[in-house]
Design an enzyme around this catalytic site. Structure first.
Site, PDB file in Angstrom:
ATOM      1  N   TYR A  45       4.178   4.763  11.442  1.00 26.45           N
ATOM      2  CA  TYR A  45       4.486   3.337  11.609  1.00 26.45           C
ATOM      3  C   TYR A  45       5.335   2.738  10.491  1.00 26.45           C
ATOM      4  O   TYR A  45       5.593   1.539  10.491  1.00 26.45           O
ATOM      5  CB  TYR A  45       3.193   2.524  11.767  1.00 26.45           C
ATOM      6  N   HIS A  91      -3.470   4.303   4.963  1.00 25.12           N
ATOM      7  CA  HIS A  91      -4.613   3.393   5.036  1.00 25.12           C
ATOM      8  C   HIS A  91      -5.865   4.053   4.461  1.00 25.12           C
ATOM      9  O   HIS A  91      -6.575   3.471   3.651  1.00 25.12           O
ATOM     10  CB  HIS A  91      -4.840   2.978   6.487  1.00 25.12           C
ATOM     11  N   ARG A 121       0.864  -1.183   0.000  1.00 27.50           N
ATOM     12  CA  ARG A 121       0.000   0.000   0.000  1.00 27.50           C
ATOM     13  C   ARG A 121       0.896   1.228   0.000  1.00 27.50           C
ATOM     14  O   ARG A 121       1.489   1.577   1.011  1.00 27.50           O
ATOM     15  CB  ARG A 121      -0.920  -0.045   1.220  1.00 27.50           C
TER      16      ARG A 121
END
Length: 381
Positions: free
Chosen positions: A284, A275, A271
């Site tokens: 993160y 998100h 990705r």
């Protein structure tokens, strides 16, 4: 008297020699993700298919960038981008026949558009205008599923029912790596294998379940290995290789249609963006990790293969870009129009037949709306 001494009590006898019900070897995935682009296998790939895949990837990338821009303009409540995962999305749609069913997750807008759904309709749910935005039966596309993995048992149920009726239908269910940690995932795989339902499970392993890396979700060698525990084949494939994705999914669909049962396909992808537009991915993961995957971009991989084989020139690249831009322009125009909303739609599609409570609530709302309308007319005079 003990329980075992009671009359009619169950008394186990020594079991026969244990034998495995299924040979696990043919079910195990390859040690490395299967690839086509950049290998000798690419020479056998259909040039027409490769060109179509390329056009759909370019269109999908533009769709992602346009939808993301719409969130910043306040025209979309949320958008989970699939930039970097376009090969998985497009291949899933193109591997199916018209009579088959697609069961997407909330990130799979590109798959439903590649299957033929009008681009703006795929965003209706994410805009908050309508329950789904399209008729699932007409398009053979289940509603985009926001709850994780709940669409997987639905896919198994539809596929099993279709087989009982004698319908030549395959269901392809899409889920992310985070969804494999849900109970619905395991229940769906178990039922599909026991019933030998014509289902293909596509897991898009993009590295993170929001901010949770895969290593904190499972200790399995790969997600594809989970298939063996349920008695179905597991396939591990490069999710950024559009040709490999189409080949593996096509084989799995054909196997299911011929009565071979379900297959679990793990597509290793990434990705590239957050998100959703509400997420801060820098908290993160490192920019260097994202940069490494940019060299393995699905469009770049396919474009390089087509160019080296003389199957892609500047005119074809320009045509693909122009078609994608036309789609984006139409999407902007459609999404910039304020929707016409009917408050009475609150009671539509809740139940096939409204309950007495819903009828009472609907009557109350209708009366309030009529009173408000009459008051507005009075003030206008």
């Amino acid at each position: 008297m003990t329980v075992m001494e009671q009359r009619g009590a169950y008394r186990p006898t020594p079991p026969p020699a244990w034998q495995p019900r299924t040979d696990p070897a043919p079910l195990l995935p390859d040690a490395e993700p299967y690839r086509v682009l950049g290998t000798a296998a690419a020479e056998k790939a259909d040039p027409g298919l490769l060109r179509r895949l390329y056009a759909e990837l370019v269109r999908g990338r533009r769709y992602n960038t346009q939808a993301t821009a719409l969130t910043k303009q306040g025209r979309l409540a949320v958008y989970p981008s699939s930039t970097g995962q376009e090969a998985c999305e497009v291949a899933a749609a193109l591997a199916l026949e018209e009579r088959d069913w697609l069961f997407p997750s909330y990130r799979d807008t590109l798959a439903v558009v590649a299957r033929g759904l009008e681009p703006a309709s795929a965003l209706t749910l994410l805009r908050g205008d309508w329950h789904t935005g399209y008729d699932p039966r007409e398009h053979r596309i289940a509603p985009l599923s926001t709850p994780l993995a709940t669409q997987l048992p639905h896919a198994v149920g539809l596929a099993h029912a279709a087989r009982l009726k004698g319908d030549d239908v395959v269901a392809l269910a899409m889920v992310g790596d985070g969804g494999t940690s849900e109970g619905d995932f395991h229940e769906a795989l178990n039922f599909a294998a026991v019933w030998q339902a014509p289902v293909v499970f596509l897991v898009q392993n993009n590295g993170f379940a929001i901010s949770v890396p895969l290593a904190k979700q499972t200790a399995a060698p790969s997600l594809a290995h989970k298939a063996v525990g349920y008695g179905m084949p597991g396939r591990l494939v490069d999710g950024n290789d559009a040709a490999a994705m189409h080949e593996v999914l096509g084989e799995a669909v054909a196997r299911a249609r011929q009565g071979g049962g379900p297959t679990l396909v793990e597509a290793v992808t990434y990705r590239m963006e957050a998100h959703t537009n509400a997420d801060d991915a820098t908290r993160y993961r490192q920019d260097s990790d994202v940069a490494a995957w940019r060299d393995h971009d699905p469009i770049l991989l396919l474009e390089r293969e087509l160019t080296e084989r003389g199957l892609l020139d500047d005119d074809l690249k320009r045509q693909a870009a122009d078609d994608a831009e036309a789609m984006a322009a139409d999407l902007r125009e459609r999404m910039n129009q304020d929707p016409v909303l009917d408050p009475m739609d609150l009671f539509t599609h809740v139940y096939a037949e409204q309950t007495s409570q819903l009828r009472e609530q609907a009557a109350q709302l209708r009366a309030e709306l009529e009173a408000a309308s009459e008051e507005a007319e009075e003030e206008a005079r």
